[in-house]
Design an enzyme around this catalytic site. Structure first.
Site, PDB file in Angstrom:
ATOM      1  N   ARG A   1       0.713  -1.189   0.008  1.00 33.84           N
ATOM      2  CA  ARG A   1       0.160  -0.114  -0.102  1.00 33.84           C
ATOM      3  C   ARG A   1       0.974   1.214   0.051  1.00 33.84           C
ATOM      4  O   ARG A   1       1.768   1.633   0.798  1.00 33.84           O
ATOM      5  CB  ARG A   1      -0.867  -0.077   1.210  1.00 33.84           C
ATOM      6  CG  ARG A   1      -1.925   1.104   1.446  1.00 33.84           C
ATOM      7  CD  ARG A   1      -2.411   1.125   2.692  1.00 33.84           C
ATOM      8  NE  ARG A   1      -3.622   2.142   2.477  1.00 33.84           N
ATOM      9  CZ  ARG A   1      -4.343   2.309   3.460  1.00 33.84           C
ATOM     10  NH1 ARG A   1      -4.486   1.424   4.543  1.00 33.84           N
ATOM     11  NH2 ARG A   1      -5.488   3.338   3.411  1.00 33.84           N
TER      12      ARG A   1
ATOM     13  N   GLU B   1      -8.899  -3.890   2.156  1.00 33.12           N
ATOM     14  CA  GLU B   1      -8.001  -3.213   1.149  1.00 33.12           C
ATOM     15  C   GLU B   1      -6.912  -4.159   0.952  1.00 33.12           C
ATOM     16  O   GLU B   1      -6.268  -3.963  -0.257  1.00 33.12           O
ATOM     17  CB  GLU B   1      -7.314  -1.969   2.003  1.00 33.12           C
ATOM     18  CG  GLU B   1      -8.323  -0.997   1.849  1.00 33.12           C
ATOM     19  CD  GLU B   1      -8.158   0.121   3.167  1.00 33.12           C
ATOM     20  OE1 GLU B   1      -8.472  -0.412   4.371  1.00 33.12           O
ATOM     21  OE2 GLU B   1      -8.002   1.352   3.108  1.00 33.12           O
TER      22      GLU B   1
END
Ligand code: ADP
Length: 393
Positions: free
Chosen positions: A93, A379
């Site tokens: 990320r 996510e």
């Protein structure tokens, strides 16, 4: 031999990991996940397998327990518990992809340097994301690494939604609305598309209500506008962040109250929001359980800000077909969802109290003109899927 994709999410004081098993013919399966919290202070490392069995639960002492140490601890844990595992790649990320990166990218030394140049745009996050990437590159040279950006999903927005009313040269210098939480929005809208394709093809607002909170107008799966702007400070009030704030307040604090830049930064990011207004806690559960009037005030303002952003985002699409709740508060707090929906009756929202209390997938009444949904975010899975795609698997 088990093949897997590792997902890393490095923050300033935390490092989270998820390990997904790859099989050619099926979706990715979570094998293990864990995190180190409190890096730099009193780190706590917890990891569990997919049956929620504890693989590690360690409190560490010493200031040398930095991000590198955490990565080595994760590598050791994986070697111990998953012998013979073949890592296919690592997905990261990365908070900022700037104006350029509108999709995940396979990292090269040149791209890492380009992302480094964006560090001033996200000083609290970007350097930690890149440190994890560099640490993996030096420990496992040759292993493909993929960057997945929190800003990328919003690059579909038209220019109007990315502008501030500043001189245009500011926009050209990169001072624009980037939007964040993009991986969450992408996951939630892809799940909505899978389960309710007709709804997903319409005008949807997704409310990501966690410690960090934002909302996004999504039309036919594409981001149209977001409540977060240049930094992750704008928009909704959050656990400890102000959300929307007249920039004149910042000038007043600096000029009249003589606060230093560091003091203002600390105030805006760490001492405001639910914590600052209530004076009690940044944790929504604590505030909802409290009988203190200040706790109620903070919750009232939280709901009020969501209502105002909802109207604004609906205006950006000329209408609203559906509202989706996600993240810690959005997924778990029936009372917050109920209060937001009650204030949004003018947008055609009619909540079903029983479905809402039971945390069902669809929580609007059967004849509600605008539908309301509950979709837990993931996510990490989104990053793993992007990594798989980028690896051509
Ligand atoms: P982060 O942005 O750190 O990922 P999360 O998405 O985990 O945050 O959300 C954290 C927030 O969710 C906290 O304010 C927490 O109080 C809230 N939350 C979690 N469970 C509940 C619940 N049952 N009721 C109300 N709030 C909850």
């Amino acid at each position: 031999m088990t093949k897997a994709i590792l997902v890393l999410n490095a923050g300033s004081s935390s490092l989270k990991f998820s390990l997904f098993e790859y099989e050619a013919a099926s979706d990715l399966h979570l094998m293990a996940k864990g995190q180190v919290e409190g890096i730099g202070n009193a780190p706590h490392f917890v990891a569990k397998d997919h049956h929620e069995q504890i693989l590690a639960d360690e409190h560490w002492q010493g200031e040398d327990k930095d991000h590198d140490h955490c990565l080595r601890a994760i590598a050791t844990l994986l070697n111990q518990h998953y012998q013979g595992l073949k890592l296919l790649g690592v997905g990261h990320r990365v908070v900022h992809g700037g104006a350029h990166y509108a999709a995940p990218v396979r990292l090269t030394p040149g791209i890492i340097n380009a992302l480094d140049a964006l560090t001033p745009l996200a000083p609290l996050h970007q350097s930690h994301n890149l440190a994890a990437i560099r640490a993996v590159a030096s420990a496992l040279p040759g292993l493909p690494q993929i960057a997945c950006f929190d800003t990328a999903f919003h690059r579909s927005q038209n220019q109007i939604n990315q502008l501030f009313g500043l001189p245009y040269s500011c926009y050209e210098r990169g001072i624009r609305r980037y939007g964040f939480h993009g991986l969450s929005y992408e996951y939630v809208s892809s799940t909505l598309k899978q389960r309710e394709p007709e709804i997903a093809a319409g005008k949807v607002v997704i409310a990501h209500l966690g410690n960090g909170a934002s909302m996004c107008a999504v039309q036919n799966g594409k981001s149209v506008a977001s409540s977060m702007g240049f930094t992750a400070l704008d928009g909704l009030m959050m656990g400890t962040r102000t959300g929307n704030l007249d920039a004149g307040v910042v000038l007043y604090l600096l000029q009249q109250e003589q606060l230093s830049v560091q003091q203002v930064e600390e105030l805006l990011y760490k001492r405001s929001g639910l914590l600052g207004l209530s004076g009690i806690s940044s944790d929504m559960r604590v505030l909802l359980d409290s009988h203190e009037p200040q706790a109620a005030l903070a919750v009232d303002y939280f709901v009020h800000r969501i209502s105002r952003e909802l109207g604004s985002l609906a205006a950006s699409m000329n209408g609203l077909d559906a509202l989706v709740f996600t993240a810690g508060i959005g997924e778990n707090s029936a009372i917050i969802r109920q209060r937001v929906c009650e204030q949004a009756q003018w947008l055609g929202i009619d909540i079903d109290p029983h479905a809402n209390a039971a945390n069902e997938f669809c929580i609007s009444a059967i004849d509600s003109p605008t539908t309301v949904w509950l979709i837990p975010s993931n996510e990490e899975l989104m990053i793993a899927r992007h990594t798989r795609t980028q690896l051509g698997l």
